[in-house]
Design an enzyme around this catalytic site. Structure first.
Site, PDB file in Angstrom:
ATOM      1  N   PRO A 293      43.179  34.564  38.140  1.00 50.42           N
ATOM      2  CG  PRO A 293      44.462  34.594  40.073  1.00 50.42           C
ATOM      3  CD  PRO A 293      44.548  34.318  38.612  1.00 50.42           C
ATOM      4  CE1 TYR A 385      35.270  40.449  40.802  1.00 47.51           C
ATOM      5  CE2 TYR A 385      33.450  40.486  42.375  1.00 47.51           C
ATOM      6  CZ  TYR A 385      34.793  40.295  42.089  1.00 47.51           C
ATOM      7  OH  TYR A 385      35.665  39.930  43.098  1.00 47.51           O
TER       8      TYR A 385
HETATM    9  C1  PHB Z   1      40.189  35.379  47.104  1.00 47.24           C
HETATM   10  O1  PHB Z   1      40.981  34.409  47.210  1.00 47.24           O
HETATM   11  O2  PHB Z   1      39.546  35.790  48.060  1.00 47.24           O
HETATM   12  C2  PHB Z   1      40.063  36.051  45.791  1.00 47.24           C
HETATM   13  C3  PHB Z   1      40.829  35.631  44.729  1.00 47.24           C
HETATM   14  C4  PHB Z   1      40.701  36.275  43.499  1.00 47.24           C
HETATM   15  C5  PHB Z   1      39.813  37.332  43.390  1.00 47.24           C
HETATM   16  C6  PHB Z   1      39.038  37.735  44.447  1.00 47.24           C
HETATM   17  C7  PHB Z   1      39.166  37.101  45.656  1.00 47.24           C
HETATM   18  O3  PHB Z   1      39.697  37.977  42.196  1.00 47.24           O
END
Ligand code: PHB
Ligand code: APR
Length: 391
Positions: A293, A385
């Protein structure tokens, strides 16, 4: 029952596909294992690339997103107790990201689906795909004990990593590429206003931490932990103390604390199944690939897949041409692998690895220093990104 496209799974991939097909005049039936409430309430990602946001708006399901989504023009990389901003918009010719919880995006798409009156089955049991190599692949399932059978021209596997569509493909027809990471993320949702207007990706010798948000009153925070750790080992005060240590800056920045309303540990993996098609079964989203993630890409990649799949199906029904369908897997996988690369790169730059040595640590800091001091390097992060352009 007969339909053109049978869709297994009502997450972001399945619901966006159903929406795009409907707009192209193509019939579909959606079959989902869980209840509607479960699908919308589970805590998932929350960062939309520019292209994901644009697609929602351009296809008429962006009203709530435009009202409630929070636009971010930059993000922060924090390391060595210092704050460094990456100006996403400046580096990408004005693009941005939008904070909007995945459950809300799925809700908008599900509302649009229900408004069309087209079939969608929740809480389906024993979902199975059959006769995949025939002209009429079939989905069978039970709802309230009653058997249903949907004969389709195509089946779209949108049922996530643990779904049944990928595993219904003969193992000899798939190649799996996989990497597991020696750490996991402990994530919490806290009832407290975010402590920063933007996301903070934090490198620290105790491990990675991330500050994100869901709404102006709900903060989402993560910290790197052991993949075998148990959430029972993490009482709230330990979580706050660890977050405070990792986010600490030289200038006394303060992390807002509040009641923790949800917490859980998620393992990290990179995974790709190739090809993303077997006969008349097309795969999209998490059932075909998983990214760690750290790049905020899982949801966006699922949306990019179904965007391509919907155009390929639209071309097939309009002209009878298989050309785009035949290219679907290849075209999707080009983006999948670029996103895999980016997600792996962000992950390896920001986390502590158990067996790293002092050379690895110095190299990681040099990488962060480079990304935050070179416009060329920052631009590479930023264009990935906010989302690479669509093919
Ligand atoms: C989020 O859950 O807000 C989140 C998860 C992974 C990321 C950025 C935000 O890289
Ligand atoms: N039959 C029908 N539906 C199923 C089955 C099954 N056997 N198994 C799973 N499902 C459903 C799940 O309940 C879920 O609602 O398929 C849906 C898959 O949704 P996601 O897991 O959200 O996957 P996807 O739509 O590909 O979206 C990927 O979501 O999970 C996040 O991190 C992920 O952000 C990424 C994005």
């Amino acid at each position: 029952m007969r339909t053109q496209v049978g869709i297994v799974g009502a997450g972001p991939a399945g619901m966006m596909l159903a929406h795009l097909l409907h707009r192209a005049g193509i019939d579909s039936v959606v079959v989902e294992l869980r209840s509607r409430h479960y699908v919308q309430e589970r805590v998932r990602a929350g960062v939309l690339e520019q292209g994901t946001r644009d697609l929602m708006v351009e296809t008429g399901v962006g009203a709530r997103l435009q009202r409630d989504g929070i636009t971010h023009h930059g993000l922060e990389l924090r390391f060595g107790g210092q704050v460094h901003r990456i100006d996403l918009s400046d580096l990408t010719g004005g693009k941005s990201i939008t904070i909007y919880p995945q459950g809300e995006l799925v809700k908008d798409l599900t509302d649009a689906r229900i408004a069309t009156g087209a079939p969608i089955y929740f809480a389906a049991e024993d979902v199975g795909t059959h006769e995949l190599d025939s002209d009429a692949p079939t989905i069978r399932f039970l709802v309230d004990g009653q058997e249903h059978q949907v004969r389709c021209d195509f089946i779209a596997g949108c049922d996530g990593f643990h779904g049944i569509t990928r595993s219904s493909i003969p193992a000899s027809a798939l190649t799996i590429f996989e990497r597991t990471y020696p750490f996991a993320w402990l994530g919490i949702l806290a009832e407290t206003p975010p402590s920063s207007e933007e996301l903070i990706y934090c490198h620290h010798e105790r491990g990675f931490a991330l500050h994100s948000m869901r709404t102006p009153k709900l903060t989402r925070l993560y910290l790197q932990c052991d993949p075998d750790d148990d959430i029972g080992n993490w009482p709230d005060d330990r979580i706050w103390s660890e977050l405070n240590s990792r986010f600490a800056t030289d200038d006394g920045w303060k992390l807002n604390c509040g009641p923790i309303v949800q917490k859980g540990i998620t393992p990290m993996r990179s995974f790709v199944a190739e090809p993303m098609r077997f006969e008349r079964l097309l795969l999209a989203g998490d059932c075909a690939h998983i990214v760690p993630p750290t790049g905020a890409k899982g949801l966006n990649l699922a949306i990019a897949d179904v965007r391509l799949m919907a155009s390929a199906l639209a071309e097939f029904y309009k002209s009878g041409s298989h050309d785009l369908l035949d290219l679907y897997s290849q075209t999707s996988l080009r983006r999948v692998w670029k996103v895999q690369r980016f997600s792996w790169w962000m992950t390896s730059m920001l986390h502590r690895f158990p067996h790293e040595n002092s050379f690895d640590q110095r190299r990681q800091i040099a990488e962060l220093d480079y990304v935050t001091s070179s416009r060329a390097a920052a631009q590479s992060l930023a264009e990935n990104y906010v989302g690479l352009p669509f093919d």
